[in-house]
Motif scaffolding. Structure first.
Motif, PDB file in Angstrom:
ATOM      1  N   GLY A 275       0.874  -1.091  -0.087  1.00 56.79           N
ATOM      2  CA  GLY A 275       0.011   0.097   0.123  1.00 56.79           C
ATOM      3  C   GLY A 275       0.876   1.256   0.028  1.00 56.79           C
ATOM      4  N   SER A 276       1.986   1.295   0.756  1.00 56.91           N
ATOM      5  CA  SER A 276       2.778   2.492   0.863  1.00 56.91           C
ATOM      6  C   SER A 276       3.556   2.596  -0.558  1.00 56.91           C
ATOM      7  N   ALA A 277       3.977   1.451  -1.087  1.00 59.19           N
ATOM      8  CA  ALA A 277       4.667   1.464  -2.314  1.00 59.19           C
ATOM      9  C   ALA A 277       3.599   2.152  -3.433  1.00 59.19           C
ATOM     10  N   LEU A 278       2.206   1.741  -3.492  1.00 55.28           N
ATOM     11  CA  LEU A 278       1.449   2.069  -4.534  1.00 55.28           C
ATOM     12  C   LEU A 278       0.833   3.769  -4.444  1.00 55.28           C
ATOM     13  N   ALA A 279       1.388   4.240  -3.106  1.00 51.51           N
ATOM     14  CA  ALA A 279       1.120   5.544  -3.028  1.00 51.51           C
ATOM     15  C   ALA A 279       1.963   6.587  -4.178  1.00 51.51           C
ATOM     16  N   TYR A 280       3.319   6.025  -4.271  1.00 53.59           N
ATOM     17  CA  TYR A 280       3.898   6.702  -5.275  1.00 53.59           C
ATOM     18  C   TYR A 280       3.862   6.276  -6.770  1.00 53.59           C
ATOM     19  N   TRP A 281       2.634   5.390  -6.972  1.00 57.42           N
ATOM     20  CA  TRP A 281       2.469   4.967  -8.214  1.00 57.42           C
ATOM     21  C   TRP A 281       1.634   5.772  -9.044  1.00 57.42           C
ATOM     22  N   ILE A 282       2.142   6.592  -9.876  1.00 52.17           N
ATOM     23  CA  ILE A 282       1.541   7.655 -10.599  1.00 52.17           C
ATOM     24  C   ILE A 282       1.231   6.906 -12.162  1.00 52.17           C
ATOM     25  N   THR A 317       1.125 -14.278  -4.145  1.00 50.15           N
ATOM     26  CA  THR A 317       1.534 -14.366  -2.888  1.00 50.15           C
ATOM     27  C   THR A 317       0.399 -15.499  -2.164  1.00 50.15           C
ATOM     28  N   GLY A 318      -0.784 -15.490  -3.050  1.00 47.73           N
ATOM     29  CA  GLY A 318      -1.968 -16.130  -2.239  1.00 47.73           C
ATOM     30  C   GLY A 318      -2.706 -15.908  -1.211  1.00 47.73           C
ATOM     31  N   LEU A 319      -2.349 -14.357  -0.850  1.00 49.58           N
ATOM     32  CA  LEU A 319      -2.855 -13.522   0.360  1.00 49.58           C
ATOM     33  C   LEU A 319      -4.391 -13.243  -0.095  1.00 49.58           C
ATOM     34  N   GLN A 320      -5.366 -13.287   0.789  1.00 52.22           N
ATOM     35  CA  GLN A 320      -6.674 -12.925   0.532  1.00 52.22           C
ATOM     36  C   GLN A 320      -7.034 -11.686   1.312  1.00 52.22           C
ATOM     37  N   ILE A 321      -7.752 -10.724   0.791  1.00 53.09           N
ATOM     38  CA  ILE A 321      -8.118  -9.621   1.803  1.00 53.09           C
ATOM     39  C   ILE A 321      -9.462  -9.102   1.643  1.00 53.09           C
ATOM     40  N   ASP A 322     -10.049  -8.415   2.615  1.00 53.29           N
ATOM     41  CA  ASP A 322     -11.533  -8.018   2.765  1.00 53.29           C
ATOM     42  C   ASP A 322     -11.505  -6.613   2.175  1.00 53.29           C
ATOM     43  N   ASN A 323     -10.498  -5.897   2.520  1.00 52.17           N
ATOM     44  CA  ASN A 323     -10.852  -4.434   2.216  1.00 52.17           C
ATOM     45  C   ASN A 323      -9.401  -3.860   1.949  1.00 52.17           C
ATOM     46  N   TRP A 324      -8.962  -3.898   0.601  1.00 50.19           N
ATOM     47  CA  TRP A 324      -7.817  -3.514   0.113  1.00 50.19           C
ATOM     48  C   TRP A 324      -7.658  -1.957   0.129  1.00 50.19           C
ATOM     49  N   THR A 325      -9.007  -1.194   0.307  1.00 54.01           N
ATOM     50  CA  THR A 325      -9.334   0.267   0.280  1.00 54.01           C
ATOM     51  C   THR A 325      -8.266   0.767   1.606  1.00 54.01           C
ATOM     52  N   PHE A 326      -8.285  -0.310   2.725  1.00 55.96           N
ATOM     53  CA  PHE A 326      -7.632   0.382   3.972  1.00 55.96           C
ATOM     54  C   PHE A 326      -6.163   0.631   3.328  1.00 55.96           C
ATOM     55  N   TYR A 327      -5.500  -0.333   2.838  1.00 58.79           N
ATOM     56  CA  TYR A 327      -4.012  -0.410   2.545  1.00 58.79           C
ATOM     57  C   TYR A 327      -3.700   0.830   1.730  1.00 58.79           C
ATOM     58  N   GLU A 328      -4.709   0.959   0.732  1.00 61.80           N
ATOM     59  CA  GLU A 328      -4.270   2.091  -0.138  1.00 61.80           C
ATOM     60  C   GLU A 328      -4.461   3.350   0.448  1.00 61.80           C
ATOM     61  N   VAL A 329      -5.536   3.748   1.291  1.00 61.08           N
ATOM     62  CA  VAL A 329      -5.723   4.933   2.009  1.00 61.08           C
ATOM     63  C   VAL A 329      -4.493   5.147   2.847  1.00 61.08           C
ATOM     64  N   PHE A 330      -4.352   4.011   3.492  1.00 58.66           N
ATOM     65  CA  PHE A 330      -3.031   4.271   4.608  1.00 58.66           C
ATOM     66  C   PHE A 330      -1.802   4.787   4.024  1.00 58.66           C
ATOM     67  N   GLY A 331      -1.481   4.118   2.713  1.00 64.93           N
ATOM     68  CA  GLY A 331      -0.332   4.372   2.066  1.00 64.93           C
ATOM     69  C   GLY A 331      -0.306   5.930   1.615  1.00 64.93           C
ATOM     70  N   LEU A 332      -1.353   6.354   1.270  1.00 63.15           N
ATOM     71  CA  LEU A 332      -1.688   7.957   0.610  1.00 63.15           C
ATOM     72  C   LEU A 332      -1.507   8.623   2.066  1.00 63.15           C
ATOM     73  N   PHE A 333      -2.241   8.583   3.212  1.00 62.24           N
ATOM     74  CA  PHE A 333      -2.072   9.135   4.433  1.00 62.24           C
ATOM     75  C   PHE A 333      -0.565   9.255   4.972  1.00 62.24           C
ATOM     76  N   ARG A 334       0.044   7.861   4.675  1.00 67.28           N
ATOM     77  CA  ARG A 334       1.394   7.871   5.436  1.00 67.28           C
ATOM     78  C   ARG A 334       2.183   8.784   4.463  1.00 67.28           C
ATOM     79  N   LEU A 335       2.037   8.753   3.062  1.00 65.93           N
ATOM     80  CA  LEU A 335       2.893   9.662   2.226  1.00 65.93           C
ATOM     81  C   LEU A 335       2.477  11.313   2.640  1.00 65.93           C
ATOM     82  N   ALA A 336       1.399  11.755   2.894  1.00 67.11           N
ATOM     83  CA  ALA A 336       0.852  12.751   3.070  1.00 67.11           C
ATOM     84  C   ALA A 336       1.609  13.116   4.246  1.00 67.11           C
ATOM     85  N   GLY A 337       1.646  12.090   5.325  1.00 67.46           N
ATOM     86  CA  GLY A 337       2.467  12.508   6.723  1.00 67.46           C
ATOM     87  C   GLY A 337       4.201  13.001   6.374  1.00 67.46           C
ATOM     88  N   ILE A 338       4.529  12.073   5.544  1.00 64.73           N
ATOM     89  CA  ILE A 338       6.008  12.157   5.110  1.00 64.73           C
ATOM     90  C   ILE A 338       6.146  13.491   4.429  1.00 64.73           C
TER      91      ILE A 338
END
Length: 438
Positions: A275-282, A317-338
């Motif tokens: 999620g943090s990596a995709l915050a930079y993904w323009i 990876t075989g990982l399963q998630i219910d709410n990808w939006t959380f990780y994407e929003v967190f990545g953007l918020f973390r980048l905003a903090g930086i």
């Protein structure tokens, strides 16, 4: 890993005196002149190296790399060795933010299990040598893909897709490293609860760094707190994964040969890393403000979209998630903090670097992107269950947007969820329409 290097075009120079070709030196990442005030005592470094029984001959040619936002990086070209020195900036008070011991230890500990870390040469914790801790590693010769690939490199869309896939595969490979029997890697983490600690930590950092001209992120911060998941799994994470932190093979620019900047690496949740990596993904169709702040070539034809990256990662990876939006929003918020932490220093005149002058505008864009993602996830319920409690904060945020340049306002308002400020605007209208008590 994907590979399609048969027709990769790298324009080359001829070696003098024969007909052989060698990779054009223009595409290789190299340093420039050392910046004023950041001079390196190369004689002291050479003396220290020799005291560690490291064979270096002659006096080194010293250059400095301009990339990176914090630690200083130098190239030392000896007669018999090509080395890189990393040290924190002068005047650093928070060693945890520029921990050379940690950065060195992570790479040294990964050496046997992850083929992309440079070879470590030595770590110096005696500040008497150059005034700060530093470490030395071998230089990996190659290409660092920054905002744009070097003009000498011509990749078609299929080759660009190979490059993209290989970069994501290198991240996946890191997340598969078995660290359980490596005490130095185990010591990096604090156990379960990584997601919760990150949300809480960045909430506090943003509030501390806020200036009057940026949004409160109140809704975003509350939403993240309410939707924080349990850790998906625990592994080694890089925590700063971007194209400009990888090194590409000069002869096959689709191939990853190295990964740099391990200062934030830790043991944590791999989906938070993604999620943090995709915050930079323009992407190519992202707004002009994000395009202007782009620092990696993810806009090129052939690159995956953010959604495609997530699908690819989960499939591999075989990982399963219910709410990808959380990780994407967190990545953007973390980048905003930086970004805001950097802008805070400029706002309070702790730095005069003109590159930081308009960082507050980027914070607004990241805020709007977070709200748009949350609105898409929540649907109509967003405005009745989440926005209403924050009308006061919304009014503050609306006032900061009013102070943006008109073209920027148009971009922000184009991203925000439809009707985001309608309730606060209606409330203001109701207040002004009330009859006076006089």
């Amino acid at each position: 890993m994907a590979t399609n290097n048969a027709n990769v075009t790298v324009k080359s120079d001829k070696q003098s005196g024969d007909n052989k070709t060698t990779t054009n030196a223009k595409v290789l990442d190299k340093g420039g002149a050392v910046r004023d005030g950041e001079e390196l005592d190369a004689q002291a470094v050479s003396k220290w190296l020799r005291a560690q029984d490291i064979d270096v001959k002659g006096a080194p040619i010293v250059t400095q790399f301009s990339g990176g936002a914090s630690n200083w990086t130098y190239r030392l070209q000896y007669e018999n060795q090509d080395l890189i020195l990393r040290r924190p900036p002068k005047g650093t008070k928070a060693k945890s933010a520029h921990d050379m011991v940690r950065e060195y230890t992570v790479q040294q500990a990964l050496a046997d299990d992850y083929p992309y870390v440079p070879k470590m040469i030595g770590l110096c914790t005696d500040e008497a040598v150059i005034g700060a801790d530093f470490y030395i590693m071998e230089r990996m010769e190659g290409i660092i893909p920054r905002a744009n690939l070097p003009k000498e490199i011509e990749l078609d869309p299929a080759q660009t897709r190979d490059l993209c896939t290989n970069v994501i595969d290198a991240l996946i490979e890191l997340h598969q490293v078995d660290y359980s029997d490596n005490p130095e890697l185990v010591a990096l983490g604090r156990g379960d609860g990584y997601c919760e600690r990150q949300v809480s930590g960045w909430d506090k950092r943003y509030v501390k760094a806020k200036t009057p001209n940026v949004p409160s992120f109140a809704l975003v911060r509350q939403w993240l707190g309410k939707h924080t998941p349990a850790d998906s799994r625990t592994c080694v994470i890089h925590n700063d994964w971007r194209f400009d932190n990888v090194i590409l093979d000069a002869d096959d620019p689709t191939k990853v040969i190295g990964v740099l900047d391990w200062e934030m690496a830790t043991i944590g949740d791999p989906l938070m890393d993604l999620g943090s990596a995709l915050a930079y993904w323009i992407e190519a169709d992202d707004n002009i403000i994000m395009q202007q702040s782009r620092r990696q070539p993810t806009h090129l034809e052939g690159m995956m979209t953010r959604d495609e990256v997530v699908d690819y990662y989960l499939e591999k990876t075989g990982l399963q998630i219910d709410n990808w939006t959380f990780y994407e929003v967190f990545g953007l918020f973390r980048l905003a903090g930086i970004v805001q932490q950097i802008y805070y220093r400029y706002y309070h005149k702790q730095t005069t670097n003109p590159a930081f002058k308009n960082f507050w505008i980027i914070v607004h864009v990241l805020h709007a992107k977070c709200l748009k993602l949350i609105a898409k996830y929540e649907g109509d319920a967003l405005f009745t269950t989440h926005v209403q409690p924050h009308l006061q904060d919304m009014g503050i945020d609306a006032a900061t947007i009013d102070k943006l340049p008109s073209p920027v306002q148009a971009v922000i308002e184009g991203i925000l969820p439809t009707g985001y400020f309608e309730d606060s605007a209606k409330e203001a209208e109701d207040q002004t329409s009330k009859p006076s008590k006089d």
